[in-house]
Every structure is written in C-alpha cells, then in structure tokens.
Write a protein that holds these residues in place. Structure first.
Motif, PDB file in Angstrom:
ATOM      1  N   HIS A   1       0.848  -1.192   0.000  1.00  0.00           N
ATOM      2  CA  HIS A   1       0.000   0.000   0.000  1.00  0.00           C
ATOM      3  C   HIS A   1       0.890   1.251   0.000  1.00  0.00           C
ATOM      4  CE1 HIS A   1      -3.755   2.190   0.911  1.00  0.00           C
ATOM      5  NE2 HIS A   1      -2.975   2.996   1.611  1.00  0.00           N
ATOM      6  N   TYR A   2       0.464   2.279  -0.724  1.00  0.00           N
ATOM      7  CA  TYR A   2       1.228   3.525  -0.742  1.00  0.00           C
ATOM      8  C   TYR A   2       0.302   4.704  -0.471  1.00  0.00           C
ATOM      9  CZ  TYR A   2      -0.772   4.900  -5.222  1.00  0.00           C
ATOM     10  OH  TYR A   2      -1.653   5.272  -6.204  1.00  0.00           O
ATOM     11  N   SER A   3       0.872   5.778   0.028  1.00  0.00           N
ATOM     12  CA  SER A   3       0.159   7.041   0.218  1.00  0.00           C
ATOM     13  C   SER A   3       1.049   8.148  -0.336  1.00  0.00           C
ATOM     14  CB  SER A   3      -0.121   7.299   1.712  1.00  0.00           C
ATOM     15  OG  SER A   3      -0.937   6.287   2.247  1.00  0.00           O
ATOM     16  N   TYR A   4       0.461   9.006  -1.153  1.00  0.00           N
ATOM     17  CA  TYR A   4       1.233  10.054  -1.829  1.00  0.00           C
ATOM     18  C   TYR A   4       0.533  11.375  -1.574  1.00  0.00           C
ATOM     19  CZ  TYR A   4       4.645  11.229  -5.515  1.00  0.00           C
ATOM     20  OH  TYR A   4       5.722  11.702  -6.224  1.00  0.00           O
ATOM     21  N   PHE A   5       1.188  12.256  -0.843  1.00  0.00           N
ATOM     22  CA  PHE A   5       0.583  13.536  -0.496  1.00  0.00           C
ATOM     23  C   PHE A   5       1.270  14.670  -1.246  1.00  0.00           C
ATOM     24  CE2 PHE A   5      -0.611  10.772   2.906  1.00  0.00           C
ATOM     25  CZ  PHE A   5      -1.893  11.182   3.262  1.00  0.00           C
ATOM     26  N   TYR A   6       0.470  15.658  -1.644  1.00  0.00           N
ATOM     27  CA  TYR A   6       1.001  16.812  -2.359  1.00  0.00           C
ATOM     28  C   TYR A   6       0.883  18.065  -1.492  1.00  0.00           C
ATOM     29  CZ  TYR A   6       0.708  13.581  -6.233  1.00  0.00           C
ATOM     30  OH  TYR A   6       0.850  12.485  -7.039  1.00  0.00           O
ATOM     31  N   ALA A   7       1.566  19.103  -1.929  1.00  0.00           N
ATOM     32  CA  ALA A   7       1.722  20.286  -1.097  1.00  0.00           C
ATOM     33  C   ALA A   7       0.416  21.002  -0.808  1.00  0.00           C
ATOM     34  CB  ALA A   7       2.708  21.250  -1.739  1.00  0.00           C
ATOM     35  N   ASP A   8      -0.598  20.857  -1.669  1.00  0.00           N
ATOM     36  CA  ASP A   8      -1.844  21.571  -1.415  1.00  0.00           C
ATOM     37  C   ASP A   8      -2.829  20.742  -0.606  1.00  0.00           C
ATOM     38  OD1 ASP A   8      -2.649  19.698  -3.225  1.00  0.00           O
ATOM     39  OD2 ASP A   8      -3.654  21.096  -4.574  1.00  0.00           O
ATOM     40  N   GLY A   9      -2.371  19.589  -0.082  1.00  0.00           N
ATOM     41  CA  GLY A   9      -3.228  18.772   0.753  1.00  0.00           C
ATOM     42  C   GLY A   9      -3.946  17.668   0.012  1.00  0.00           C
ATOM     43  N   THR A  10      -3.896  17.645  -1.311  1.00  0.00           N
ATOM     44  CA  THR A  10      -4.514  16.549  -2.043  1.00  0.00           C
ATOM     45  C   THR A  10      -3.620  15.320  -1.922  1.00  0.00           C
ATOM     46  OG1 THR A  10      -3.453  17.249  -4.090  1.00  0.00           O
ATOM     47  CG2 THR A  10      -5.661  18.071  -3.676  1.00  0.00           C
ATOM     48  N   TYR A  11      -4.185  14.183  -2.234  1.00  0.00           N
ATOM     49  CA  TYR A  11      -3.447  12.951  -2.016  1.00  0.00           C
ATOM     50  C   TYR A  11      -3.929  11.873  -2.979  1.00  0.00           C
ATOM     51  CZ  TYR A  11      -7.707  11.172   0.075  1.00  0.00           C
ATOM     52  OH  TYR A  11      -8.998  10.771   0.261  1.00  0.00           O
ATOM     53  N   ALA A  12      -3.137  10.828  -3.056  1.00  0.00           N
ATOM     54  CA  ALA A  12      -3.542   9.614  -3.761  1.00  0.00           C
ATOM     55  C   ALA A  12      -3.009   8.444  -2.962  1.00  0.00           C
ATOM     56  CB  ALA A  12      -2.974   9.598  -5.171  1.00  0.00           C
ATOM     57  N   GLU A  13      -3.818   7.430  -2.807  1.00  0.00           N
ATOM     58  CA  GLU A  13      -3.338   6.232  -2.133  1.00  0.00           C
ATOM     59  C   GLU A  13      -4.023   5.010  -2.701  1.00  0.00           C
ATOM     60  OE1 GLU A  13      -4.495   5.349   1.942  1.00  0.00           O
ATOM     61  OE2 GLU A  13      -5.638   7.216   1.968  1.00  0.00           O
ATOM     62  N   GLY A  14      -3.335   3.891  -2.604  1.00  0.00           N
ATOM     63  CA  GLY A  14      -3.843   2.637  -3.142  1.00  0.00           C
ATOM     64  C   GLY A  14      -2.751   1.593  -3.047  1.00  0.00           C
ATOM     65  N   ASN A  15      -2.701   0.693  -4.024  1.00  0.00           N
ATOM     66  CA  ASN A  15      -1.701  -0.363  -4.041  1.00  0.00           C
ATOM     67  C   ASN A  15      -0.723  -0.178  -5.188  1.00  0.00           C
ATOM     68  OD1 ASN A  15      -4.368  -2.201  -2.968  1.00  0.00           O
ATOM     69  ND2 ASN A  15      -2.444  -2.369  -1.843  1.00  0.00           N
ATOM     70  N   LEU A  16       0.519  -0.605  -4.950  1.00  0.00           N
ATOM     71  CA  LEU A  16       1.474  -0.676  -6.048  1.00  0.00           C
ATOM     72  C   LEU A  16       1.168  -1.927  -6.855  1.00  0.00           C
ATOM     73  CD1 LEU A  16       4.909   0.351  -4.465  1.00  0.00           C
ATOM     74  CD2 LEU A  16       3.323   1.743  -5.805  1.00  0.00           C
ATOM     75  N   VAL A  17       1.142  -1.773  -8.172  1.00  0.00           N
ATOM     76  CA  VAL A  17       0.749  -2.865  -9.046  1.00  0.00           C
ATOM     77  C   VAL A  17       1.727  -2.976 -10.208  1.00  0.00           C
ATOM     78  CG1 VAL A  17      -1.679  -2.517  -8.443  1.00  0.00           C
ATOM     79  CG2 VAL A  17      -0.755  -1.437 -10.515  1.00  0.00           C
ATOM     80  N   SER A  18       1.559  -4.028 -10.995  1.00  0.00           N
ATOM     81  CA  SER A  18       2.328  -4.222 -12.217  1.00  0.00           C
ATOM     82  C   SER A  18       1.350  -4.283 -13.377  1.00  0.00           C
ATOM     83  CB  SER A  18       3.133  -5.526 -12.116  1.00  0.00           C
ATOM     84  OG  SER A  18       3.777  -5.801 -13.348  1.00  0.00           O
ATOM     85  N   GLU A  19       1.613  -3.488 -14.415  1.00  0.00           N
ATOM     86  CA  GLU A  19       0.694  -3.446 -15.551  1.00  0.00           C
ATOM     87  C   GLU A  19       1.433  -2.988 -16.805  1.00  0.00           C
ATOM     88  OE1 GLU A  19      -1.469  -4.619 -17.307  1.00  0.00           O
ATOM     89  OE2 GLU A  19      -3.321  -4.128 -16.246  1.00  0.00           O
TER      90      GLU A  19
END
Length: 454
Positions: free
Chosen positions: A174-192
């Motif tokens: 699982h990963y969490s990615y936060f940006y400077a304005d407070g928005t974010y993205a999180e989910g799983n690392l995958v292969s595609e």
C-alpha cells in the motif's frame, strides 16, 4: 510531482504513431518494423474543476520529503524506428490519455517530469457510490497484478524511491502520496502494461493503482528515477509541446506529446542537463529532476542583476533549477524573485494590485487591460549557455487568475518551504521541450503548438 492546477477544461485526445525511435526495451522485432502509423479515436472528456486558492506545487519537492483473462495473440514490440505521438489538452495541467492493460483501457494522466511514480485511478466499488466510468478496472485486464508486501519496493528507504509504503490487511503493498496543497492519492502498487496496440506493448511496469484520490486523473511520472515511466519502459527520448492558453470560455487548445524521436527536432537547440553523483546527496536537492544551468533572466532588453550562482545548487542543494511539466507557474528563490519584482515594479508599478498575493506565493498582480500592462513589461527570457533561451513573449507574461486579476506567472518558492527554481508549464507555451535521456540534454524549439498537434 510538479503538479499545479487551478481550473480544468474539457479536452480532446488523439493518438498517432510517427516514424521515430524507441529503445530496445520496446523493440522485439527491431529489423521488421521500420515505420508504423496508428491512430486512435478522437474523444471528448470533461475534466473536474479545482478552484483551490493555493496552487499545487512541484511534486518533485514533495515526493522527496521536502514534502478474467482474455487471450490475445503474442504482441510484437515496436521497433527502434518507431515513435509514439499523442495530444493533450492544455488546461493548466498537461493531460495525456494512454492505453493501459490487456485489453487496453484509456486512462487520463497528468504529464509530470517532476515526479517518479506513475499512477492511475482504479475502479473501486462501494455500496453507496459507483466508480467513475473513466477509472481503470483491474478485473478487465489479464496483465494486471498487485505487488505483495515482500516485494523489494515495499521496503522503506529504497534508494531513489522514497514513496511511503506499508503492508495492508491483505498483505499487499500500500502507498500514500501527499502533495503540497493537501490533495493525495493512495492505493496499491501494481504491475501493468501500457498497450499502445496489439503490436506495441511495454513490459509490465510498476505503478500506483489509486482507490482514494481527489483528482480525476492519474500521473505519468517522467523524472530520472528508476521507477518513472520513462526509465522502466527504457524510453531514451520524449518531448511535448504546450499550446498557448485559450482565454475565451469554451475554447480549447491542443498540443503534442511524443515518445521517441520527434520529427521537428532538427530545429531544436540543446543544453546539457546537470547530473549528480550518488555521493552528492544534499538535503534540499532533488537528484532525479531535470536540472539545468540557468544563467540569467532578461526582461525587455535588460538582463537582471542576478548572479548565476542563485540558479545553481549550493552546498545544501538549495538553488537548483528544474524543468517541470507538472508545475503550472514558475517558482524562483527570493534572491531571483525580488530582482524580477523590482523590475516589474519599475515598468508597471502604478498598475499593481496592492496587497494582493495570489495563492500566497505570487504578488506581481494587476487589475486592468492585460495587454496594455503586458506591453509595459515587454518580453521575458530565461537565458542558458550556448545562447539558448526560453523566450516568453509579452502576450504570455500574465496569467488570468480570475476576478479580473492577471499575475506574472512567477511565484516565490521559499514561501512554500522549498529553495528551488522551477520553470513551470506556463512558461513552456508554444515551445517544444525534448528530454534526450541518452545524451543527458534537453532541447527547446519555438513553434505554434496548436499547429504542431495537427
């Protein structure tokens, strides 16, 4: 990522393959495909609107802590003489739509040379809400797989990949990615895989599959990191052309994005990228960014009195100058910003909107006739060595930030806690920008990007 977004408009996307070059990683039958031309349908997609008063800042800064299977025929890989071209809609962020999975699903992604991790919006079914129609559905792809917790990338402090990861309840990474304005993205690392056609397919690449995000688009991470799209796919060259902003309601403009050789490159002028050894790791330096040796800034005929050292990394890494497609505005350290502001005040000071600071970072803002103010300021240029420069005509000096206010598209990076200079996509309009990774250089070519997209 250097992702700066204010407003998003609808856009059209068109893909086209041109004669060019991709690396051997994408080339299994290199001698058999001398040139392939494929076109994709023209599609219209409404984009979400983000009217946050605080522009999103460079992800490269944030990411480095400064913040049922279907059978297909075996694909043939594209040859070393093939290249991929697509178009993006310029809507503050640069959006491309790429075909991902087997069979491919077209996904909207922000083209970002300032970040490493690529991620897409993934299908998430909940009892109360249907997933967006444009999100990626892993169950429809035979080439999709999720990285388990014991994967090397799921361990903390992997060199050159500092993404926060953890092990979720299903023993998946699982990963969490936060940006400077407070928005974010999180989910799983995958292969595609990226499946440009039945004949043009990348190997499986590591990317994020976001199930929680405030954005409608994913990210195409294109920096120098080992896990960027460019590095994993072993692409040795890519380029893009940002069209001039359209200020009329409902108007749209389209630019181009190439993977591989660009047929326009004969007219490009190149400068070397600065590189940093593993032993040169400094706390305020992003070694994976596209760092250039900016020499100075010119407004009109006047070269500002800014020492070149202001645009170079100091002992701690501050002062680095980066080319970032994912940052909207350009950001300067105080020593450079103050000199620019001093000259702007000299030229058009009486027209300044006093006490106004856009997004907390830009205070060279005006109310009144934008073209008249632009004529007072004149053209601007970012100067490099070998006589290479990025010339910003006066017509593209001011950004419309709403409410009748226009600001010089430059912000103060140190107000965001970063001591870096970043040339954003606002100052890349009507300009080919090519990243020649094999030769460690970046090229520029002035053009009409709306015509280049035809």
């Amino acid at each position: 990522m250097g992702l700066c977004k204010k407003f998003k408009l609808s856009f059209f996307v068109f893909f086209f393959f041109f004669f060019g070059t991709l690396s051997p990683c994408l080339s299994e039958h290199a001698q058999k495909n001398d040139g392939v031309s494929l076109s994709f349908p023209l599609t219209s997609t409404p984009l979400s609107v983000n009217v946050s008063s605080s522009p999103r800042f460079a992800s490269s800064v944030v990411a480095n802590g400064r913040t049922s299977a279907r059978r297909n025929l075996p694909p043939r890989r594209p040859s070393s003489s093939s290249s991929f071209k697509s178009t993006f809609k310029y809507s503050m962020a640069l959006i491309v739509s790429l075909p991902i999975g087997t069979p491919p699903q077209v996904q909207q992604m922000v083209l970002d040379t300032g970040s490493q991790l690529s991620w897409i919006q993934c299908h998430k079914k909940t009892p109360s809400k249907s997933p967006p129609a444009s999100s990626f559905d892993p169950s429809r792809s035979s080439s999709f797989s999720v990285l388990p917790c014991n994967h090397p990338l799921c361990k903390p402090r992997v060199p050159d990949f500092t993404l926060p990861t953890s092990c979720d309840q299903n023993r998946l990474c699982h990963y969490s990615y936060f940006y400077a304005d407070g928005t974010y993205a999180e989910g799983n690392l995958v292969s595609e895989k990226f499946s440009f056609s039945g004949s043009f397919v990348t190997p499986p690449l590591v990317l994020g599959c976001a199930t929680e995000s405030k954005d409608a688009q994913g990210i195409l991470g294109m920096n120098l990191g080992r896990f960027s799209f460019a590095s994993q796919a072993k692409i040795t060259k890519f380029s893009y052309c940002v069209p001039t902003r359209q200020t009329q309601p409902g108007s749209q403009s389209t630019g181009s994005f190439y993977l591989g050789n660009n047929p326009n490159s004969a007219g490009f002028r190149y400068i070397d990228l600065m590189t940093f050894a593993q032993t040169q790791r400094m706390p305020n330096l992003d070694p994976l960014a596209y760092t250039v040796a900016l020499q100075g800034i010119r407004i009109g005929a006047k070269r500002l009195d800014i020492p070149p050292a202001v645009f170079r990394p100091d002992a701690g890494g501050s002062g680095q100058t980066m080319i970032d497609s994912g940052s909207e505005f350009t950001y300067l350290v105080d020593a450079a910003y103050n000199k620019v502001r001093e000259e702007i005040v000299r030229l058009a000071g009486p027209r300044l909107k006093k006490g106004y600071v856009y997004g907390g970072v830009a205070d060279m803002c005006f109310i009144g006739d934008a073209m008249e103010i632009a004529r007072l300021i004149g053209d601007m240029a970012f100067e490099f060595d070998k006589g290479v420069e990025i010339l910003i005509p006066k017509e593209q000096i001011l950004a419309d930030v709403g409410g009748g206010v226009h600001c010089v598209g430059i912000g103060m990076s140190e107000r965001l806690g970063a001591g870096s200079n970043i040339i954003g996509n606002f100052h890349q309009q009507d300009l080919w920008v090519e990243f020649d990774l094999a030769n460690h250089r970046v090229g520029f070519g002035k053009t009409d990007c709306s015509r280049s997209a035809m």
